[in-house]
Scaffold this motif. Structure first.
Motif, PDB file in Angstrom:
ATOM      1  N   GLU A  13     -31.528 -16.950 -15.081  1.00 15.30           N
ATOM      2  CA  GLU A  13     -30.477 -17.585 -14.927  1.00 15.30           C
ATOM      3  C   GLU A  13     -29.865 -15.556 -14.513  1.00 15.30           C
ATOM      4  O   GLU A  13     -29.174 -14.960 -13.609  1.00 15.30           O
ATOM      5  N   GLY A  14     -30.881 -14.730 -15.887  1.00 11.30           N
ATOM      6  CA  GLY A  14     -30.336 -13.733 -15.280  1.00 11.30           C
ATOM      7  C   GLY A  14     -30.003 -13.331 -17.176  1.00 11.30           C
ATOM      8  O   GLY A  14     -30.590 -13.606 -18.148  1.00 11.30           O
ATOM      9  N   LEU A  15     -28.971 -11.547 -17.742  1.00  8.65           N
ATOM     10  CA  LEU A  15     -29.092 -11.286 -18.902  1.00  8.65           C
ATOM     11  C   LEU A  15     -27.746 -12.295 -19.617  1.00  8.65           C
ATOM     12  O   LEU A  15     -26.775 -12.811 -19.083  1.00  8.65           O
ATOM     13  N   GLN A 101     -20.509  -0.172 -15.013  1.00 12.09           N
ATOM     14  CA  GLN A 101     -21.300  -0.729 -16.100  1.00 12.09           C
ATOM     15  C   GLN A 101     -20.669  -1.935 -17.309  1.00 12.09           C
ATOM     16  O   GLN A 101     -19.393  -1.576 -16.653  1.00 12.09           O
ATOM     17  N   ALA A 102     -21.180  -2.519 -17.320  1.00  9.49           N
ATOM     18  CA  ALA A 102     -20.833  -3.809 -18.153  1.00  9.49           C
ATOM     19  C   ALA A 102     -21.210  -3.134 -20.011  1.00  9.49           C
ATOM     20  O   ALA A 102     -22.356  -3.126 -20.702  1.00  9.49           O
ATOM     21  N   THR A 110     -23.327  -2.373 -29.478  1.00  6.38           N
ATOM     22  CA  THR A 110     -22.921  -1.167 -28.546  1.00  6.38           C
ATOM     23  C   THR A 110     -24.305  -1.774 -27.580  1.00  6.38           C
ATOM     24  O   THR A 110     -24.916  -0.646 -27.171  1.00  6.38           O
ATOM     25  N   MET A 111     -24.236  -2.412 -26.473  1.00  5.76           N
ATOM     26  CA  MET A 111     -25.147  -2.681 -25.264  1.00  5.76           C
ATOM     27  C   MET A 111     -24.113  -2.144 -24.345  1.00  5.76           C
ATOM     28  O   MET A 111     -23.254  -2.829 -23.679  1.00  5.76           O
ATOM     29  N   VAL A 112     -25.340  -1.313 -23.042  1.00  5.66           N
ATOM     30  CA  VAL A 112     -24.812  -0.866 -21.927  1.00  5.66           C
ATOM     31  C   VAL A 112     -25.220  -2.012 -20.696  1.00  5.66           C
ATOM     32  O   VAL A 112     -26.765  -0.965 -20.659  1.00  5.66           O
ATOM     33  N   VAL A 113     -25.112  -2.411 -19.886  1.00  3.94           N
ATOM     34  CA  VAL A 113     -25.940  -2.673 -18.734  1.00  3.94           C
ATOM     35  C   VAL A 113     -25.200  -2.329 -17.339  1.00  3.94           C
ATOM     36  O   VAL A 113     -24.525  -2.105 -17.426  1.00  3.94           O
ATOM     37  N   SER A 114     -26.456  -1.276 -17.014  1.00  2.00           N
ATOM     38  CA  SER A 114     -26.142  -0.318 -15.937  1.00  2.00           C
ATOM     39  C   SER A 114     -25.780  -0.577 -14.897  1.00  2.00           C
ATOM     40  O   SER A 114     -24.900  -0.322 -13.505  1.00  2.00           O
ATOM     41  N   GLY A 115     -26.258  -2.210 -13.921  1.00  2.27           N
ATOM     42  CA  GLY A 115     -26.110  -2.630 -12.957  1.00  2.27           C
ATOM     43  C   GLY A 115     -27.047  -1.869 -12.305  1.00  2.27           C
ATOM     44  O   GLY A 115     -28.182  -1.068 -12.628  1.00  2.27           O
ATOM     45  N   VAL A 131     -21.841   6.002 -21.458  1.00  2.00           N
ATOM     46  CA  VAL A 131     -21.234   5.482 -22.279  1.00  2.00           C
ATOM     47  C   VAL A 131     -22.678   5.706 -23.516  1.00  2.00           C
ATOM     48  O   VAL A 131     -23.877   5.259 -23.739  1.00  2.00           O
ATOM     49  N   ALA A 132     -22.142   6.483 -24.596  1.00  2.00           N
ATOM     50  CA  ALA A 132     -22.720   5.930 -25.960  1.00  2.00           C
ATOM     51  C   ALA A 132     -23.001   4.608 -26.385  1.00  2.00           C
ATOM     52  O   ALA A 132     -21.921   4.087 -26.634  1.00  2.00           O
ATOM     53  N   CYS A 133     -24.188   4.371 -26.274  1.00  2.00           N
ATOM     54  CA  CYS A 133     -24.347   3.201 -27.567  1.00  2.00           C
ATOM     55  C   CYS A 133     -26.312   2.913 -27.592  1.00  2.00           C
ATOM     56  O   CYS A 133     -26.455   3.134 -27.786  1.00  2.00           O
ATOM     57  N   ASP A 134     -26.423   1.614 -28.774  1.00  2.00           N
ATOM     58  CA  ASP A 134     -27.283   1.062 -29.574  1.00  2.00           C
ATOM     59  C   ASP A 134     -28.160   1.053 -28.432  1.00  2.00           C
ATOM     60  O   ASP A 134     -29.508   1.035 -28.356  1.00  2.00           O
ATOM     61  N   VAL A 135     -28.496  -0.091 -27.062  1.00  7.07           N
ATOM     62  CA  VAL A 135     -29.015   0.079 -26.394  1.00  7.07           C
ATOM     63  C   VAL A 135     -28.349   0.430 -25.133  1.00  7.07           C
ATOM     64  O   VAL A 135     -27.789   0.032 -24.545  1.00  7.07           O
TER      65      VAL A 135
END
Length: 337
Positions: A13-15, A101-102, A110-115, A131-135
């Protein structure tokens, strides 16, 4: 020890975020969805509840009708929304109006989904916010070193030179109805084109939506049959890409077929579409923007959702960033109708 896949993991279905029980840009109806932007390959109807920016919710309502989901929750940029134990924040992606971005936070991770995103200035939407993030979970639509987009102003200048060179012809620009068309209009205004721009009926509702959200598009008029053919000489007409080869185009005098897309860098694509004036203007990051973004954020891991994943993953590994390709399906190439 918390692993990234405990917070977000790919599913058909997605992430999916298990701790918060929601999906990001799911490709089929789900109970709870976070939507990054209004393009139809990311924003689908039929979900139970949708969280998105107010602009994206308005776009979805315009495209799918007011009841496109059972419940809609608007979130302004920077607003923190709690989903069970998970914090979700939407920050600008610079792609189209309302794009985000989410940013997903849970137990110190912290995880950032760019879209979809770009790093170029766009007069129709706020710029991408790193945004600083781990992933960092990125797209890679133009994730090959050959894709290096020229300056938007130079491409608009080429268009206006052609208009001046062929005053007896109409210039018909194919541009995606959401985002690209409005951006082209604004870039033309900034370049000094103050005349009426004629638009295909498929663009009118989204143009009006952009105006309601404060984007000034200047004088527009429908490119209808009520005008004589020679009245369009020396004029600029904007329509969806499919209109370039449609009967609709026959109402204009010897039209110069132009197409605004990052894919116009590929000459074979321009020839296939019968494009006389290819305009390399993209709403996605090119290779340099993708790699510069990863270099700027320096995440612990890079995940790549869709596009040309392998080249970007290889580049990341060579620059000390662990990378993996998710190869998510259901996300289309830019500017395809």
């Amino acid at each position: 020890m918390i692993r990234p896949q405990d917070l977000l993991c790919p599913r058909p279905e997605g992430l999916y975020c298990a701790p918060g029980d929601f999906y990001i840009d799911p490709v089929r109806p789900v109970d709870r969805a976070v939507i990054t932007h209004g393009h139809s390959d990311h924003a689908r109807s039929g979900h139970g509840a949708v969280l998105a920016t107010p602009q994206t919710l308005d776009i979805m309502g315009e495209r799918y009708g007011a009841q496109f989901a059972q419940a809609m929750q608007p979130a302004e940029y920077g607003e923190v929304v709690n989903r069970d134990e998970v914090e979700v924040t939407l920050v600008p992606a610079g792609h189209v109006l309302g794009s985000a971005q989410a940013v997903v936070r849970w137990k110190g991770l912290t995880m950032v989904v760019s879209g979809d995103y770009k790093r170029r200035r766009d007069p129709t939407c706020p710029p991408f916010q790193p945004v600083a993030c781990d992933v960092f979970i990125t797209e890679a639509t133009f994730g090959l070193p050959v894709f290096k987009h020229p300056d938007d102003k130079d491409e608009i200048a080429r268009l206006l030179r052609s208009v001046a060179q062929f005053p007896e012809r109409a210039h018909m620009i194919g541009a995606y109805a959401l985002g690209k068309a409005q951006r082209i209009i604004c870039l033309l205004r900034e370049a000094g084109w103050d005349e009426t721009i004629y638009v295909h009926g498929a663009l009118e509702r989204l143009n009006a939506l952009y105006e309601r959200h404060g984007v000034d598009l200047g004088p527009l008029a429908p490119a209808t049959t009520g005008r004589k053919k020679d009245e369009f000489a020396g004029q600029i007409i904007i329509g969806p890409p499919s209109a370039l080869q449609d009967r609709w185009s026959r109402r204009f005098p010897d039209p110069v077929a132009a197409f605004a897309s990052g894919w116009m860098q590929v000459r074979a694509r321009a020839r296939q579409r019968g494009v006389e004036l290819p305009l390399v203007i993209s709403d996605h990051a090119d290779w340099d923007e993708l790699t510069a973004t990863v270099d700027e954020i320096r995440p612990g891991e890079l995940w790549i959702t869709h596009g040309r994943e392998e080249a970007l993953a290889r580049w990341a590994e060579l620059h000390g960033v662990s990378a993996r390709a998710l190869a998510l399906v259901g996300y289309e190439e830019e500017d395809e109708d």
